[in-house]
Structure formats: structure tokens, C-alpha cells
Scaffold this active site. Structure first.
Site, short mmCIF file in Angstrom:
data_model
loop_
_atom_site.label_atom_id
_atom_site.label_comp_id
_atom_site.label_asym_id
_atom_site.label_seq_id
_atom_site.Cartn_x
_atom_site.Cartn_y
_atom_site.Cartn_z
N ASN A 60 -0.43 26.41 -13.89
CA ASN A 60 0.19 26.98 -15.09
C ASN A 60 -0.62 26.70 -16.35
OD1 ASN A 60 2.23 28.11 -13.60
ND2 ASN A 60 3.68 26.44 -13.96
N CYS A 107 6.66 36.18 -9.20
CA CYS A 107 7.90 35.59 -8.68
C CYS A 107 9.11 36.46 -9.01
CB CYS A 107 8.13 34.21 -9.30
SG CYS A 107 7.46 32.88 -8.32
N ASP A 167 11.23 24.31 -12.89
CA ASP A 167 10.38 24.44 -11.71
C ASP A 167 10.56 23.28 -10.72
OD1 ASP A 167 9.31 26.84 -12.39
OD2 ASP A 167 7.35 26.10 -13.00
N VAL A 190 17.40 27.80 -17.82
CA VAL A 190 16.16 28.52 -18.11
C VAL A 190 16.11 29.86 -17.38
CG1 VAL A 190 13.64 28.43 -18.09
CG2 VAL A 190 14.96 26.35 -18.57
#
Length: 421
Positions: free
Chosen positions: A23, A116, A306, A328
Site C-alpha cells: 500500500n 477488491c 485491513d 471504514v
């Protein structure tokens, strides 16, 4: 497409080395578009998403060489203004090349992103920000076209939500808007954004404030080539720590920045885990059944979304009831039904999951639905009785470098089986 076959009931012990952050690497690779000179990136993970971004850079005129974990990027031809749909559809982070291409060439046309499938990820924040910076935006037939029309001295962009992707995209684009001062309010504060700022500034950019909610970018005329090392992957580190704890094992996780995982460490310790931090290494030991804890995900520095699926797999065998609130990605509960197939007792209402801990999970055929959900199912398979077969497992290779090898070295019994035609 293959499947992972996991023999459960193993205790994880040993050492694991954490890779560079995917990321962080992806937005930094997109930011390399700002520069004509050679960029050398170190500690880059060899992951599917990274290879997609390499293909995108090559398709628009850059020479890219990838040797082990070192990436060399240099512009070779005129920058193409259009990115092929078949590349962009594979990964949402690819959308972040729109602004950099447009600021370099005056125009860019990029397909709406893929990647995703965990709920709607609107690109509106990106597009509204680009409009404020002087770009006209046209969206039609699944493509976004950005054309630079006017330069403004001062721009303030207030994000409705601290979106990581939008913060990175707008920061990178603004960095090359010479003579324009861009302020991003309600910016995301993730460590990966700090890494991006550090990289752009090393190239000659003028950005400050990353890591806070207010980022100020003074646009410059040009960037210069640099050598830069990507930060470690905090989500990969958290995944291995949860897995070791869930298996009631002991391990040493190396190449970690502990400052990036403070909130997560606190929650692990609440469950009964013993953690010791030595510089960039974390020692973990857990020999008991975990205690239930409540977890609420929030943008950084809150508990990372995550790591929510992996934490849920862990808490499914805890003593007591855990309440997990997902703030989120509201639909990030696709792993719940699969965990329930393995015997987990979980009820979902809106963005809240009630996890009633059970003594044991049982191996079962399950399906990976996205990257982190698949990691959660792998952890569940390791701690379950019997054999777990995880299909649609390709997701996990998008975010975890050498995942089978790393888990196997810790003692997990995992095999990748190609699907028979």
C-alpha cells in the site's frame, strides 16, 4: 484458479520477515510518473498488484526493471495519455495514475477502477479534488478523462472522508502543479501517506503535513531521480502476529515499524498476548485461550480495517463475547459466513458483528471473497480441527509475498493445489 489446503491444529513458532508495504509501493510507483530521471525503489514486494502497476507504467512509456525486491523506473518514450482498460480493471490503485499523467501531459483517460470487491469505493473524492485543481473531468462509457484547463494560485480541498486513495492521488498530482498551493483538509493520516510524502520530497517536491489531517503541497516545476526504500507492510506484520497468537504459539516478527501498529498491539495485549518490541522486531507469545475484546475500526491511527477479518478469526475462539464495529468499509463482513461454516458463532447487524467465542473451529470447504478475508480464513484453517480447503484463493497473492513459504516456515501445513480442468 487453485485452492489452499490447510491441515489444522498446528502451533506456529519461529521467525518471519515482513516485506515492503504494497500500500506504500503502489502510490509511490504512480508518483514516479512525475519524474523523467531514473527512480530506484528498494524493499518492493513481489506481488500481483505490483506487477500490474509495472505493466501500466510500461504501457504509458516507462522502462521498468524488477530484480528481486529492487525496482528501477525511467521514462523511455513520450507518456501515453491513455491506460488500457484490461490493466486498470485488475486493481483499484491503478486509478491513481490519472492525475500524474494529466499533470505531465495535459490530459489523461483511465478506466474506472477494479480490485477488491468489498463495497462501493467512490472515486468522486478524487474527481472533485482534481476539478478544484483546474482539471475538467468527463466520465462516460466506463472511462474518466481529465484535461488540465486552468492554473490556480491557491486551492483548498476538504475531503468528506479521510480517503487514503484520494489523499495520495491529490497529493501526487498537486506536487507538479508549479505555482499552485494545494491544501488538503481532513486528509488520511496513514503511514503509507507519510512514505509517499517522503518519496516525493526526495524527488524535489515540497509537501508537508502528511501524518496529520492537513497536508500542504507547493507545486514545483520538475522532479529528479532518487533511490528510496519502501516502509515495511504493517498489515502483513499484523496478520502474522494474529496467526501466531491464534495458534497459541511463539514467534519473532522482523522488519516491523512498531509505531505503525500501536492501536493493534494494545488490542492484542488485551486478549492476553505477551508482546516485546526490540527496535524493528516484535516477539510474541500466547499460550492461553484469548480473552474476548471489543474492536472498532477507524481511519489511522485507529484499529486498521485491513486487520479486522484476521482479528475476527482470532476472536472466534476467544473466551467470552467480542463486539466488532466496522466504521471504514461498512460491508467488510463477507468472511463471516465462511467462518460460520467452520463453526464460528457470529451475528451481524449493520456494521456490527457479535462474536461469541467457541472452543474450537472445524475444518471446512470455504471461499475467499477478498484479500484480507482470505487471510482470515487461512488463520482459521491453521487453528481449526481437521482440513480446510480455501477456494478462490488468488486474492491472498495480491497482498502477501511468499505467503505459503512464510507460514510453512512457522510450522503451518499449507499446500497450494492447482484447480483441475
Amino acid at each position: 484458479m487453485g485452492k489452499l489446503v490447510v491441515q489444522g491444529g498446528t502451533v506456529l513458532e519461529g521467525e518471519v520477515e515482513i516485506s515492503g508495504s504494497k500500500n506504500a509501493a503502489l502510490p509511490i510507483m504512480a508518483a514516479a510518473i512525475l519524474c523523467d530521471e531514473e527512480i530506484i525503489l528498494k524493499n518492493v514486494p513481489r506481488l500481483q498488484d505490483v506487477f500490474v502497476m509495472i505493466d501500466i507504467l510500461r504501457s504509458i512509456g516507462f522502462r521498468v526493471e524488477f530484480d528481486e525486491n529492487e525496482l528501477k523506473i525511467k521514462r523511455e518514450n513520450d507518456i501515453s495519455q491513455e491506460v488500457p482498460y484490461e490493466l486498470v480493471r485488475k486493481m483499484r490503485a491503478s486509478f491513481n495514475v490519472l492525475g500524474p499523467i494529466a499533470v505531465r501531459t495535459g490530459r489523461a483517460k483511465v478506466a474506472l477502477p477494479g480490485g477488491c470487491s468489498i463495497g462501493v469505493r467512490p472515486v468522486d473524492f478524487h474527481l472533485e479534488g482534481l476539478k478544484k485543481m483546474g482539471f475538467s473531468i468527463k466520465v462516460e462509457h466506463g472511462f474518466v478523462e481529465a484535461t488540465f484547463e486552468r492554473r490556480t494560485d491557491q486551492v483548498t480541498i476538504t475531503l468528506p472522508f479521510p480517503s487514503v486513495g484520494a489523499t495520495e492521488h491529490l497529493m501526487t498530482t498537486a506536487a507538479l502543479l508549479e505555482g499552485t498551493r494545494v491544501v488538503i483538509e481532513n486528509a488520511a493520516m496513514e503511514p503509507e501517506i507519510v512514505d509517499l510524502q517522503n518519496f516525493i520530497n526526495r524527488m524535489g517536491g515540497r509537501i508537508e503535513g502528511a501524518g496529520t489531517s492537513r497536508i500542504v503541497i507547493e507545486g514545483v516545476e520538475k522532479m529528479q531521480g532518487v533511490e528510496y526504500s519502501i516502509i515495511p507492510d504493517r498489515i502483513e506484520a499484523g496478520t502474522y502476529l494474529v496467526a501466531i497468537a491464534a495458534s497459541r504459539g511463539k514467534g519473532l516478527v522482523k522488519n516491523v515499524n512498531p509505531d505503525h501498529l500501536t492501536n493493534f498491539f494494545e488490542k492484542l495485549e488485551e486478549t492476553g498476548v505477551k508482546l516485546k518490541v526490540f527496535g524493528n522486531e516484535v516477539e510474541i507469545e500466547m499460550r492461553e485461550r484469548p480473552e474476548a475484546v471489543d474492536v472498532t475500526t477507524n481511519p489511522y491511527p485507529g484499529f486498521p480495517t485491513d486487520l479486522q477479518p484476521q482479528m475476527m478469526a482470532y476472536l472466534s475462539i476467544a473466551s467470552g463475547v467480542s463486539v466488532i464495529t466496522e466504521n471504514v468499509f461498512k460491508t467488510r463482513f463477507l468472511h463471516v459466513d465462511e467462518l460460520k461454516r467452520m463453526g464460528a458463532d457470529i451475528e451481524v447487524s449493520g456494521n456490527v458483528a457479535i462474536v461469541k467465542g467457541v472452543e474450537k473451529l472445524s475444518g471446512a470447504p470455504v471461499e475467499g471473497t477478498d484479500l484480507r478475508a482470505t487471510a482470515a480464513l487461512l488463520i482459521a484453517g491453521i487453528i481449526a480441527d481437521g482440513v480446510t480447503e480455501i477456494s478462490n484463493v488468488e486474492h491472498i497473492f495480491r497482498g502477501y509475498e511468499d505467503v505459503i513459504d512464510k507460514f510453512s516456515k512457522l510450522g503451518a501445513k499449507i499446500e497450494y493445489v492447482e484447480k483441475e480442468n
